[in-house]
Design an enzyme around this catalytic site. Structure first.
Site, short mmCIF file in Angstrom:
data_model
loop_
_atom_site.label_atom_id
_atom_site.label_comp_id
_atom_site.label_asym_id
_atom_site.label_seq_id
_atom_site.Cartn_x
_atom_site.Cartn_y
_atom_site.Cartn_z
N TYR A 143 6.20 -10.10 6.74
CA TYR A 143 6.12 -8.66 6.99
C TYR A 143 6.62 -8.37 8.39
CZ TYR A 143 3.25 -7.59 2.87
OH TYR A 143 2.79 -7.39 1.59
N ASP A 161 0.82 -1.21 0.00
CA ASP A 161 0.00 0.00 0.00
C ASP A 161 0.85 1.26 0.00
OD1 ASP A 161 -2.31 -1.50 0.08
OD2 ASP A 161 -2.55 -1.35 2.25
#
Length: 240
Positions: free
Chosen positions: A109, A51
């Site tokens: 992540y 994002d």
């Protein structure tokens, strides 16, 4: 011929990875540089879409090109054209059936946050101004691990369903910085940041274990916690 690239970037000033009309994106910058060097239109496919504001230590992408390449010179030329906050770490030939997204088995992540105001590192470390009880915070991790429907933690769902498999979650601390790490086979749009936002509510006593179970069962984004800011999130690794 197909080529595999490992890419590193600071996502602060980009509207995410994926090309979008009238927006500056990481994919767009790399495709433009490739097209300049190779003198033809090149499209790349990434392992996933980060994002706006999210960083990557190791993003993986592939592209096809049938001409001859001196890979060392090619990598040097690309890095000379690309902005300073995007780096090509490596380029190599790969099998023609390799796919950066669909061949990936696991993705990792990491999210960096601190209970102390980070000041000069505020584009990379989220300030969460509350005390942390790690024993309490991690006690709910088992509810998130394994294969589950994560629809309640996604902005939107790509594909047939919200089923993901989370292999592990952990948290560590070095100096004043906490590092939350999560590894899974796939992640839905906004999923990692919503999981962490929900965990923060749990840590503050605003959610219970039963509430977490209800969030999963409800399959409704409105039930989960708010998303934490993108600045602390890094796509850390992709495993094939």
């Amino acid at each position: 011929m197909r080529y595999k690239m490992e890419i590193r970037y600071n996502g602060t000033f980009y509207s995410g990875w994926q090309v979008q009309p009238d927006e500056i994106t990481v994919q767009g910058e790399i495709e433009e540089a490739l097209s300049i060097v190779l003198k033809e239109k090149i499209r790349i496919v990434g392992s996933g879409r980060t994002d706006s504001g999210v960083h990557a230590r190791k993003q993986v992408a592939h592209f096809d090109f049938n001409g001859k390449l001196d890979l060392k010179k090619f990598e040097y030329s690309l890095n000379g054209i690309l902005p300073q906050d995007i780096a090509i770490v490596s380029i190599r030939r790969t099998d023609n059936d390799f796919h950066a997204r669909f061949s990936a088995k696991r993705r990792i992540y990491k999210y960096f946050f601190s209970t102390v105001k980070p000041a000069i590192l505020n584009n990379f470390i989220y300030h969460w101004p509350y005390k942390m009880n790690l024993r309490h915070f991690t006690s709910v991790f088992p509810l998130f691990e394994g294969e589950r429907d994560y629809s309640s933690f996604a902005k939107k769902i790509e594909g047939k369903n919200g089923i993901c498999k989370i292999y592990r979650m952990n948290i560590s601390k070095k100096y004043d910085v906490f590092v939350f790490e999560i590894e899974g086979n796939r992640f839905l749009h906004g999923m990692v940041r919503t999981i962490l936002g929900t965990l923060f509510l749990y840590e503050r006593g605003k959610l219970s274990n039963d509430d977490i179970s209800r969030i999963f069962n409800g399959k409704n984004r409105q039930l989960a916690g708010p998303s934490v800011p993108a600045s602390g999130l890094v796509l850390w690794d992709v495993k094939y």
